[in-house]
Design a protein around this motif. Structure first.
Motif, PDB file in Angstrom:
ATOM      1  N   SER A   1       0.808  -1.221   0.000  1.00 43.86           N
ATOM      2  CA  SER A   1       0.000   0.000   0.000  1.00 43.86           C
ATOM      3  C   SER A   1       0.845   1.277   0.000  1.00 43.86           C
ATOM      4  O   SER A   1       1.831   1.395   0.728  1.00 43.86           O
ATOM      5  CB  SER A   1      -0.912  -0.016   1.230  1.00 43.86           C
ATOM      6  OG  SER A   1      -1.763   1.098   1.229  1.00 43.86           O
ATOM      7  N   LEU A   2       0.414   2.239  -0.830  1.00 49.17           N
ATOM      8  CA  LEU A   2       1.117   3.514  -0.980  1.00 49.17           C
ATOM      9  C   LEU A   2       0.235   4.666  -0.519  1.00 49.17           C
ATOM     10  O   LEU A   2      -0.969   4.681  -0.799  1.00 49.17           O
ATOM     11  CB  LEU A   2       1.477   3.747  -2.446  1.00 49.17           C
ATOM     12  CG  LEU A   2       2.287   2.661  -3.156  1.00 49.17           C
ATOM     13  CD1 LEU A   2       2.362   2.953  -4.655  1.00 49.17           C
ATOM     14  CD2 LEU A   2       3.684   2.556  -2.562  1.00 49.17           C
ATOM     15  N   ASP A   3       0.827   5.634   0.159  1.00 46.90           N
ATOM     16  CA  ASP A   3       0.141   6.896   0.432  1.00 46.90           C
ATOM     17  C   ASP A   3       0.324   7.755  -0.808  1.00 46.90           C
ATOM     18  O   ASP A   3       1.431   8.230  -1.092  1.00 46.90           O
ATOM     19  CB  ASP A   3       0.741   7.572   1.664  1.00 46.90           C
ATOM     20  CG  ASP A   3      -0.092   8.751   2.142  1.00 46.90           C
ATOM     21  OD1 ASP A   3      -0.958   9.220   1.370  1.00 46.90           O
ATOM     22  OD2 ASP A   3       0.120   9.212   3.278  1.00 46.90           O
TER      23      ASP A   3
ATOM     24  N   PRO B   1       2.693  -3.720 -12.457  1.00 43.15           N
ATOM     25  CA  PRO B   1       1.784  -2.585 -12.681  1.00 43.15           C
ATOM     26  C   PRO B   1       0.491  -2.601 -11.884  1.00 43.15           C
ATOM     27  O   PRO B   1      -0.574  -2.282 -12.423  1.00 43.15           O
ATOM     28  CB  PRO B   1       1.493  -2.704 -14.182  1.00 43.15           C
ATOM     29  CG  PRO B   1       1.489  -4.173 -14.430  1.00 43.15           C
ATOM     30  CD  PRO B   1       2.569  -4.730 -13.538  1.00 43.15           C
ATOM     31  N   HIS B   2       0.560  -2.953 -10.619  1.00 44.85           N
ATOM     32  CA  HIS B   2      -0.622  -2.815  -9.762  1.00 44.85           C
ATOM     33  C   HIS B   2      -0.236  -1.962  -8.569  1.00 44.85           C
ATOM     34  O   HIS B   2       0.753  -2.249  -7.881  1.00 44.85           O
ATOM     35  CB  HIS B   2      -1.145  -4.165  -9.280  1.00 44.85           C
ATOM     36  CG  HIS B   2      -2.324  -4.034  -8.363  1.00 44.85           C
ATOM     37  ND1 HIS B   2      -3.576  -3.699  -8.813  1.00 44.85           N
ATOM     38  CD2 HIS B   2      -2.438  -4.172  -7.012  1.00 44.85           C
ATOM     39  CE1 HIS B   2      -4.416  -3.640  -7.794  1.00 44.85           C
ATOM     40  NE2 HIS B   2      -3.748  -3.918  -6.692  1.00 44.85           N
ATOM     41  N   PHE B   3      -1.032  -0.928  -8.282  1.00 44.04           N
ATOM     42  CA  PHE B   3      -0.694   0.024  -7.232  1.00 44.04           C
ATOM     43  C   PHE B   3      -1.895   0.214  -6.315  1.00 44.04           C
ATOM     44  O   PHE B   3      -2.970   0.635  -6.760  1.00 44.04           O
ATOM     45  CB  PHE B   3      -0.230   1.342  -7.857  1.00 44.04           C
ATOM     46  CG  PHE B   3       0.917   1.134  -8.790  1.00 44.04           C
ATOM     47  CD1 PHE B   3       2.194   0.946  -8.303  1.00 44.04           C
ATOM     48  CD2 PHE B   3       0.706   1.037 -10.157  1.00 44.04           C
ATOM     49  CE1 PHE B   3       3.261   0.695  -9.160  1.00 44.04           C
ATOM     50  CE2 PHE B   3       1.753   0.795 -11.022  1.00 44.04           C
ATOM     51  CZ  PHE B   3       3.039   0.621 -10.520  1.00 44.04           C
TER      52      PHE B   3
ATOM     53  N   THR C   1      -3.010  -1.001 -12.953  1.00 47.65           N
ATOM     54  CA  THR C   1      -4.310  -1.196 -12.320  1.00 47.65           C
ATOM     55  C   THR C   1      -4.244  -0.629 -10.907  1.00 47.65           C
ATOM     56  O   THR C   1      -3.183  -0.588 -10.283  1.00 47.65           O
ATOM     57  CB  THR C   1      -4.709  -2.683 -12.274  1.00 47.65           C
ATOM     58  OG1 THR C   1      -3.705  -3.416 -11.547  1.00 47.65           O
ATOM     59  CG2 THR C   1      -4.827  -3.248 -13.678  1.00 47.65           C
ATOM     60  N   ILE C   2      -5.409  -0.205 -10.410  1.00 49.92           N
ATOM     61  CA  ILE C   2      -5.453   0.554  -9.157  1.00 49.92           C
ATOM     62  C   ILE C   2      -6.305  -0.164  -8.122  1.00 49.92           C
ATOM     63  O   ILE C   2      -7.450  -0.565  -8.386  1.00 49.92           O
ATOM     64  CB  ILE C   2      -6.026   1.970  -9.390  1.00 49.92           C
ATOM     65  CG1 ILE C   2      -5.218   2.711 -10.445  1.00 49.92           C
ATOM     66  CG2 ILE C   2      -6.066   2.752  -8.075  1.00 49.92           C
ATOM     67  CD1 ILE C   2      -3.766   2.952 -10.103  1.00 49.92           C
ATOM     68  N   GLY C   3      -5.753  -0.322  -6.932  1.00 43.29           N
ATOM     69  CA  GLY C   3      -6.499  -0.766  -5.761  1.00 43.29           C
ATOM     70  C   GLY C   3      -6.563   0.381  -4.767  1.00 43.29           C
ATOM     71  O   GLY C   3      -5.806   1.355  -4.866  1.00 43.29           O
ATOM     72  N   ALA C   4      -7.459   0.273  -3.788  1.00 46.51           N
ATOM     73  CA  ALA C   4      -7.573   1.360  -2.802  1.00 46.51           C
ATOM     74  C   ALA C   4      -8.266   0.879  -1.542  1.00 46.51           C
ATOM     75  O   ALA C   4      -9.122  -0.010  -1.589  1.00 46.51           O
ATOM     76  CB  ALA C   4      -8.346   2.543  -3.391  1.00 46.51           C
TER      77      ALA C   4
ATOM     78  N   PHE D   1      -2.094  -8.218 -11.061  1.00 45.97           N
ATOM     79  CA  PHE D   1      -2.607  -8.708  -9.781  1.00 45.97           C
ATOM     80  C   PHE D   1      -4.057  -9.192  -9.862  1.00 45.97           C
ATOM     81  O   PHE D   1      -4.804  -9.124  -8.891  1.00 45.97           O
ATOM     82  CB  PHE D   1      -2.451  -7.662  -8.677  1.00 45.97           C
ATOM     83  CG  PHE D   1      -2.265  -8.302  -7.312  1.00 45.97           C
ATOM     84  CD1 PHE D   1      -1.264  -9.232  -7.099  1.00 45.97           C
ATOM     85  CD2 PHE D   1      -3.085  -7.974  -6.241  1.00 45.97           C
ATOM     86  CE1 PHE D   1      -1.090  -9.827  -5.857  1.00 45.97           C
ATOM     87  CE2 PHE D   1      -2.924  -8.563  -4.989  1.00 45.97           C
ATOM     88  CZ  PHE D   1      -1.914  -9.495  -4.795  1.00 45.97           C
ATOM     89  N   ALA D   2      -4.446  -9.716 -11.004  1.00 54.32           N
ATOM     90  CA  ALA D   2      -5.718 -10.415 -11.100  1.00 54.32           C
ATOM     91  C   ALA D   2      -5.495 -11.856 -10.657  1.00 54.32           C
ATOM     92  O   ALA D   2      -4.565 -12.513 -11.135  1.00 54.32           O
ATOM     93  CB  ALA D   2      -6.230 -10.385 -12.531  1.00 54.32           C
ATOM     94  N   PRO D   3      -6.333 -12.385  -9.745  1.00 52.77           N
ATOM     95  CA  PRO D   3      -6.196 -13.792  -9.355  1.00 52.77           C
ATOM     96  C   PRO D   3      -6.430 -14.687 -10.567  1.00 52.77           C
ATOM     97  O   PRO D   3      -7.305 -14.427 -11.395  1.00 52.77           O
ATOM     98  CB  PRO D   3      -7.307 -13.982  -8.315  1.00 52.77           C
ATOM     99  CG  PRO D   3      -7.698 -12.608  -7.892  1.00 52.77           C
ATOM    100  CD  PRO D   3      -7.451 -11.716  -9.057  1.00 52.77           C
ATOM    101  N   ILE D   4      -5.632 -15.740 -10.677  1.00 52.12           N
ATOM    102  CA  ILE D   4      -5.767 -16.638 -11.826  1.00 52.12           C
ATOM    103  C   ILE D   4      -5.556 -18.074 -11.399  1.00 52.12           C
ATOM    104  O   ILE D   4      -4.762 -18.350 -10.498  1.00 52.12           O
ATOM    105  CB  ILE D   4      -4.765 -16.256 -12.942  1.00 52.12           C
ATOM    106  CG1 ILE D   4      -5.026 -17.081 -14.208  1.00 52.12           C
ATOM    107  CG2 ILE D   4      -3.317 -16.396 -12.482  1.00 52.12           C
ATOM    108  CD1 ILE D   4      -4.259 -16.611 -15.428  1.00 52.12           C
ATOM    109  N   THR D   5      -6.291 -18.985 -12.037  1.00 53.86           N
ATOM    110  CA  THR D   5      -6.104 -20.417 -11.855  1.00 53.86           C
ATOM    111  C   THR D   5      -5.683 -21.011 -13.186  1.00 53.86           C
ATOM    112  O   THR D   5      -6.344 -20.810 -14.211  1.00 53.86           O
ATOM    113  CB  THR D   5      -7.397 -21.100 -11.389  1.00 53.86           C
ATOM    114  OG1 THR D   5      -7.792 -20.537 -10.137  1.00 53.86           O
ATOM    115  CG2 THR D   5      -7.196 -22.601 -11.218  1.00 53.86           C
ATOM    116  N   VAL D   6      -4.561 -21.718 -13.170  1.00 53.47           N
ATOM    117  CA  VAL D   6      -4.086 -22.461 -14.335  1.00 53.47           C
ATOM    118  C   VAL D   6      -3.985 -23.913 -13.899  1.00 53.47           C
ATOM    119  O   VAL D   6      -3.053 -24.290 -13.178  1.00 53.47           O
ATOM    120  CB  VAL D   6      -2.739 -21.928 -14.851  1.00 53.47           C
ATOM    121  CG1 VAL D   6      -2.281 -22.740 -16.054  1.00 53.47           C
ATOM    122  CG2 VAL D   6      -2.841 -20.451 -15.214  1.00 53.47           C
TER     123      VAL D   6
END
Length: 404
Positions: free
Chosen positions: A212-214, A234-236, A275-278, A373-378
């Motif tokens: 997590s970033l401020d 590339p997920h922040f 991609t952006i999380g928050a 950071f998308a969950p994936i099942t292979v």
């Protein structure tokens, strides 16, 4: 016999639990370490529940409680008959302190100075490395400074040694973590400087991710890295908390709504595939319906695809606890509305990948994450496998793909 760790809360806690377990490896100890969280009242309740379960499962074990809940409200755990010892956050990474722990009150975390580097994540492919601890900010809802103390950064050489050790152990991805990593300051060198130097000095480091970033503290060198080095994934995830200026002011946050939107635009300009999380709080004291709707709209305005929604939890000793509180039922309604909208956005984002090819790292049991950071099942993919996965399906749990 042996050492068991039970970890609640943040990634830093997981790294610290792994460090404690490593220090105790090979010792003849019947010990359960509960590394607690205090971010909400529910987190403290869950900690108590886990302690009781652990003692019931292993009645002869010594139960040691550490972490933020133990630091902030030690009396709660001193009163529990299942608890044999407490250990403050300033002492938890020191083997001698672990072995000598008792039910005495934890030491003063505000007096803490240098920390050992916490690293690891229970043998998984992704490994967390802490570069910083504590926080100098005093958001009105937050107890974490009381649990973690003031901000202190770890020297570059120690961080590099920890990263190298994790790579030696087979880590395929390093996640930089801490309490407030964007406040990192090693003799004037910022987080961006740290990461630039780390990637230059450690060519084996192919995948670097940030916790997590401020957003307001993201510095120029970090933006340069975003644009110039694809090893930074590339997920922040941004600590935004609200989308209304008045609520942000009452939270004592240091950014405005417009600044949050501008920062996301700047990230995406530097890295179009970002991609952006928050983190977002629903039902902060004094929040009106219009204020709540401003936070709801922030999901769209900041293109948030990974939202952590927290119903406001009043924590004793914080200024927000003394503000006019909202009805608990209303808080739940607003949190549910935020979660529903966030889930809609996330599902649409996941479905947008169907038919594309995405780089993915498999962690355990055929499950892992894409670079975004998308969950994936292979199905059938081995632990640690990395490659391009063709996405054949998506639902609210994540993507399904096959390696090409």
């Amino acid at each position: 016999m042996g050492v068991e760790t039970i970890t609640l809360g943040c990634r830093l806690n997981f790294a610290e639990s792994e460090t404690m377990a490593s220090q105790l490896e090979g010792r003849d100890e019947n010990l359960v370490i509960v590394n607690s969280c205090a971010v909400t009242a529910e987190a403290v309740r869950t900690t108590r529940q886990q302690i009781r379960k652990a003692k019931k499962r292993n009645p002869d074990a010594k139960v040691l409680v550490t972490g933020c809940a133990a630091q902030i409200e030690p009396e709660t755990f001193q009163e529990m008959p299942e608890v044999d010892a407490l250990l403050g956050n300033a002492d938890k990474l020191h083997l001698d302190k672990i072995l000598q722990s008792s039910k005495a009150l934890p030491s003063d975390v505000m007096a803490a100075t240098a920390d050992p580097v916490a690293a690891g994540f229970q043998g998984k492919v992704r490994s967390f490395v802490a570069v910083q601890n504590g926080c100098d900010h005093r958001c009105t809802f937050c107890t974490i400074p009381y649990g973690r103390g003031n901000s202190r950064s770890l020297p570059y050489d120690e961080v590099r040694r920890a990263v190298a050790a994790e790579l030696d152990r087979g880590a395929a991805e390093i996640v930089i973590t801490g309490v407030d990593i964007t406040s990192y300051d090693d003799d004037g060198r910022t987080l961006g400087h740290l990461l630039q130097r780390l990637l230059a000095d450690e060519p084996r480091l192919k995948r670097l991710r940030l916790s997590s970033l401020d957003s307001i503290e993201i510095d120029g060198p970090l933006y340069e890295l975003l644009a110039g080095d694809e090893r930074l994934l590339p997920h922040f995830h941004l600590s935004l908390q609200a989308g209304d200026d008045m609520i942000l002011k009452r939270m004592k946050r240091r950014h405005s709504r417009a600044q949050a939107v501008d920062i996301v635009e700047k990230i995406k300009a530097a890295r179009p595939d970002a991609t952006i999380g928050a983190d977002l709080i629903a039902g902060f004291p004094t929040e009106t319906e219009d204020m709540a709707l401003n936070t709801l709209k922030l999901l769209d305005d900041c293109d948030i695809v990974a939202a952590h929604i927290f119903p406001f939890s009043s924590r004793e000793m914080t200024p927000a606890a003394r503000m006019p509180q909202l009805d608990r039922g209303l808080i739940k309604v607003r949190a549910a509305r935020l979660r529903d909208r966030a889930a809609e956005r996330r599902l649409a984002w996941l479905r947008s990948y169907v038919g594309t090819t995405q780089p993915a790292l498999i962690e355990n049991g055929g499950k892992g994450h894409t670079d975004a950071f998308a969950p994936i099942t292979v199905e059938g993919a081995a632990r640690g496998a990395y490659g391009k996965a063709r996405i054949i399906d998506a639902d609210d749990k994540g993507l399904t793909g096959v390696f090409e």
